[in-house]
Design a protein around this motif. Structure first.
Motif, PDB file in Angstrom:
ATOM      1  N   ILE A 174      23.653  16.707 100.791  1.00 13.56           N
ATOM      2  CA  ILE A 174      21.848  15.272 101.374  1.00 13.56           C
ATOM      3  C   ILE A 174      20.819  17.000 102.018  1.00 13.56           C
ATOM      4  CG2 ILE A 174      21.456  14.441 103.357  1.00 13.56           C
ATOM      5  CD1 ILE A 174      24.192  13.093 102.964  1.00 13.56           C
ATOM      6  N   ARG A 175      19.761  16.893 102.238  1.00  9.16           N
ATOM      7  CA  ARG A 175      19.342  17.859 102.040  1.00  9.16           C
ATOM      8  C   ARG A 175      18.404  16.866 103.285  1.00  9.16           C
ATOM      9  NH1 ARG A 175      17.980  20.513  96.611  1.00  9.16           N
ATOM     10  NH2 ARG A 175      20.055  21.658  96.889  1.00  9.16           N
ATOM     11  N   LEU A 176      17.369  17.949 104.003  1.00 11.19           N
ATOM     12  CA  LEU A 176      16.141  17.004 104.865  1.00 11.19           C
ATOM     13  C   LEU A 176      16.037  18.724 105.633  1.00 11.19           C
ATOM     14  CD1 LEU A 176      17.842  17.751 108.546  1.00 11.19           C
ATOM     15  CD2 LEU A 176      18.785  15.937 107.210  1.00 11.19           C
ATOM     16  N   ASP A 177      14.604  17.755 106.147  1.00  8.46           N
ATOM     17  CA  ASP A 177      14.299  18.785 107.457  1.00  8.46           C
ATOM     18  C   ASP A 177      14.034  18.709 108.624  1.00  8.46           C
ATOM     19  OD1 ASP A 177      11.289  17.174 107.391  1.00  8.46           O
ATOM     20  OD2 ASP A 177      11.805  17.647 104.779  1.00  8.46           O
ATOM     21  N   VAL A 178      13.408  19.156 109.480  1.00 11.52           N
ATOM     22  CA  VAL A 178      13.428  18.724 110.971  1.00 11.52           C
ATOM     23  C   VAL A 178      11.990  19.671 111.342  1.00 11.52           C
ATOM     24  CG1 VAL A 178      14.556  19.851 113.041  1.00 11.52           C
ATOM     25  CG2 VAL A 178      15.697  18.928 111.000  1.00 11.52           C
ATOM     26  N   LEU A 179      11.449  19.209 112.616  1.00  8.96           N
ATOM     27  CA  LEU A 179      10.276  19.443 112.875  1.00  8.96           C
ATOM     28  C   LEU A 179      10.749  20.941 113.917  1.00  8.96           C
ATOM     29  CD1 LEU A 179       6.840  19.515 112.975  1.00  8.96           C
ATOM     30  CD2 LEU A 179       7.615  18.017 114.908  1.00  8.96           C
ATOM     31  N   GLU A 180       9.904  22.032 113.432  1.00  5.76           N
ATOM     32  CA  GLU A 180      10.049  23.320 114.261  1.00  5.76           C
ATOM     33  C   GLU A 180       9.955  23.294 115.912  1.00  5.76           C
ATOM     34  OE1 GLU A 180       9.301  27.971 113.671  1.00  5.76           O
ATOM     35  OE2 GLU A 180       7.978  26.351 113.355  1.00  5.76           O
ATOM     36  N   GLY A 181      11.351  22.974 116.386  1.00  4.78           N
ATOM     37  CA  GLY A 181      11.285  22.538 117.560  1.00  4.78           C
ATOM     38  C   GLY A 181      12.017  22.277 118.334  1.00  4.78           C
ATOM     39  N   ASN A 182      12.731  20.917 117.581  1.00  4.22           N
ATOM     40  CA  ASN A 182      13.378  19.691 117.372  1.00  4.22           C
ATOM     41  C   ASN A 182      14.650  19.726 117.404  1.00  4.22           C
ATOM     42  OD1 ASN A 182      14.560  17.409 118.025  1.00  4.22           O
ATOM     43  ND2 ASN A 182      13.535  16.206 116.185  1.00  4.22           N
ATOM     44  N   LEU A 183      14.892  20.115 118.783  1.00  2.00           N
ATOM     45  CA  LEU A 183      16.777  21.045 119.100  1.00  2.00           C
ATOM     46  C   LEU A 183      17.315  20.004 118.497  1.00  2.00           C
ATOM     47  CD1 LEU A 183      15.689  24.137 121.912  1.00  2.00           C
ATOM     48  CD2 LEU A 183      15.921  23.996 118.926  1.00  2.00           C
ATOM     49  N   PRO A 184      17.127  19.019 119.463  1.00  2.14           N
ATOM     50  CA  PRO A 184      18.215  18.119 119.340  1.00  2.14           C
ATOM     51  C   PRO A 184      18.576  17.539 118.023  1.00  2.14           C
ATOM     52  CG  PRO A 184      16.830  17.157 121.682  1.00  2.14           C
ATOM     53  CD  PRO A 184      16.093  18.605 120.711  1.00  2.14           C
ATOM     54  N   ALA A 185      17.900  17.635 117.481  1.00  2.00           N
ATOM     55  CA  ALA A 185      17.825  17.259 115.696  1.00  2.00           C
ATOM     56  C   ALA A 185      18.283  18.110 115.512  1.00  2.00           C
ATOM     57  CB  ALA A 185      16.332  17.305 115.225  1.00  2.00           C
ATOM     58  N   ARG A 186      18.312  19.317 115.703  1.00  2.00           N
ATOM     59  CA  ARG A 186      18.958  20.504 114.519  1.00  2.00           C
ATOM     60  C   ARG A 186      20.116  20.613 115.304  1.00  2.00           C
ATOM     61  NH1 ARG A 186      16.400  26.953 114.402  1.00  2.00           N
ATOM     62  NH2 ARG A 186      18.684  27.554 113.358  1.00  2.00           N
ATOM     63  N   TRP A 187      20.359  20.542 116.712  1.00  2.00           N
ATOM     64  CA  TRP A 187      21.399  20.154 117.439  1.00  2.00           C
ATOM     65  C   TRP A 187      22.451  18.798 116.643  1.00  2.00           C
ATOM     66  CZ3 TRP A 187      19.811  20.760 122.302  1.00  2.00           C
ATOM     67  CH2 TRP A 187      19.067  21.827 123.144  1.00  2.00           C
TER      68      TRP A 187
END
Length: 334
Positions: free
Chosen positions: A132-145
């Protein structure tokens, strides 16, 4: 009372309800520190959501009958994905890509994001996908965590162009299927038993272990997670959360954290530990404690690296110790 949660495909007739969900998330996140930068009528793109519903790639999470979460999973990528140094070698049709994953703010802290990602992993694996792959908008820390706690690997930072958002910076993540965390289930007890015997270096009473494991599965004060690698459970963490008078509030304690000896050195213990931390903070715990035997020096180094501090002495006694102490006193009195 525990919420009834279900992840299912959304039908074309639910398009309006799902767009109302996305609009509500956008409105309620406005002005928050980690706003996802969604814009009503722009992203999530209404035409994309409608098409996804028609193609069967739009999924919703129902909590007590309310659409509290949604996501799209397909094989579509932004231009530039093919130039990224992904870790998993796979053909485009073997890669599932997540888009527009969101949860209503009023349901944050209940693990619904994890339920969506976990469902996506299960569906993708069933479809024969390898990653599974995805991209997270830079700065969206909750999604990154969230994704890192679920076992996704950070690949790189790059700029991507989407017609509805323009060119922006994104963090790229990948999950090798058959790898990552999920809630521990009742049927996991046998493999967890084997891991615990490995941790304690002895064969534990199996009947008593099974009884306690099942009791803790039903007890809301316990939180348990496993790490799956190559289709096998390779790690386990067990945490208890309860109110304590001397803290004046709830605290959490990791009771057991074990990684199979054959899978150590892959960062599995760190993923389980950080997921436990996140679960404790989401439930309002004031602190997180761990007790580790004096002989487990490797575990001590691990917890210190993860930011924990030595703060207590622990004293323990077994029934035989009481009897021995009483006998010793009697002999001294003679």
């Amino acid at each position: 009372m525990e919420m009834e949660i279900k992840v299912r495909p959304a039908g074309p007739e639910e398009y309006t309800q799902v767009m109302e969900f996305y609009d509500r998330v956008t409105d309620e996140m406005e002005g928050r520190e980690y706003h996802p930068a969604w814009q009503k009528g722009v992203y999530p793109d209404p035409a994309f959501i409608r098409r996804s519903a028609q193609e069967g790639t739009l999924y919703v999470l129902e909590a007590d009958g309310i659409i509290a979460g949604a996501m799209v999973m397909n094989h579509e990528t932004a231009e530039g994905y093919d130039r990224v140094p992904w870790q998993v070698e796979a053909r485009p049709e073997e890669v599932a890509v997540l888009h527009a994953l969101g949860v209503l703010p009023g349901y944050h802290g209940h693990g619904l994001g994890k339920r969506l990602v976990g469902a996506a992993a299960g569906l993708a694996a069933q479809a024969g996908c390898r990653a599974i792959r995805l991209d997270v908008l830079e700065g969206n820390l909750p999604a990154r965590w969230l994704y890192e706690r679920m076992g996704f690997h950070y690949i790189c930072r790059t700029e991507l162009f989407y017609e509805d958002t323009g060119r922006m910076g994104f963090w790229l993540y990948e999950l090798a299927l058959g790898e990552g965390t999920r809630p521990a289930e009742p049927e996991d007890w046998k493999i967890v038993y084997d891991l615990m015997c490995q941790l304690e270096n002895q064969e534990l009473p199996k009947e008593g272990f099974h009884q306690i494991y099942m009791e803790q599965q039903r007890d809301e004060h316990f939180w348990q997670s496993v790490y799956v690698l190559d289709g096998q459970v390779r790690g386990f963490v067990n945490m208890r959360m309860e109110g304590q008078l001397h803290h004046g509030g709830p605290v959490a304690e990791i009771l057991e954290l074990i990684v199979d000896g054959s899978a150590r050195g892959r960062g599995i213990g760190a993923v389980l530990f950080r997921e436990a931390c996140a679960a404790a903070w989401e439930r309002g715990c004031m602190c997180l404690d761990v007790t580790s035997g004096q002989q487990r020096t490797g575990a001590h180094r691990f917890y210190l690296r993860e930011g924990m501090k030595k703060s207590h002495f622990k004293f323990t006694m077994e029934p035989g110790d009481v009897l021995a102490r009483s006998t010793e006193r009697e002999e001294m009195d003679r």
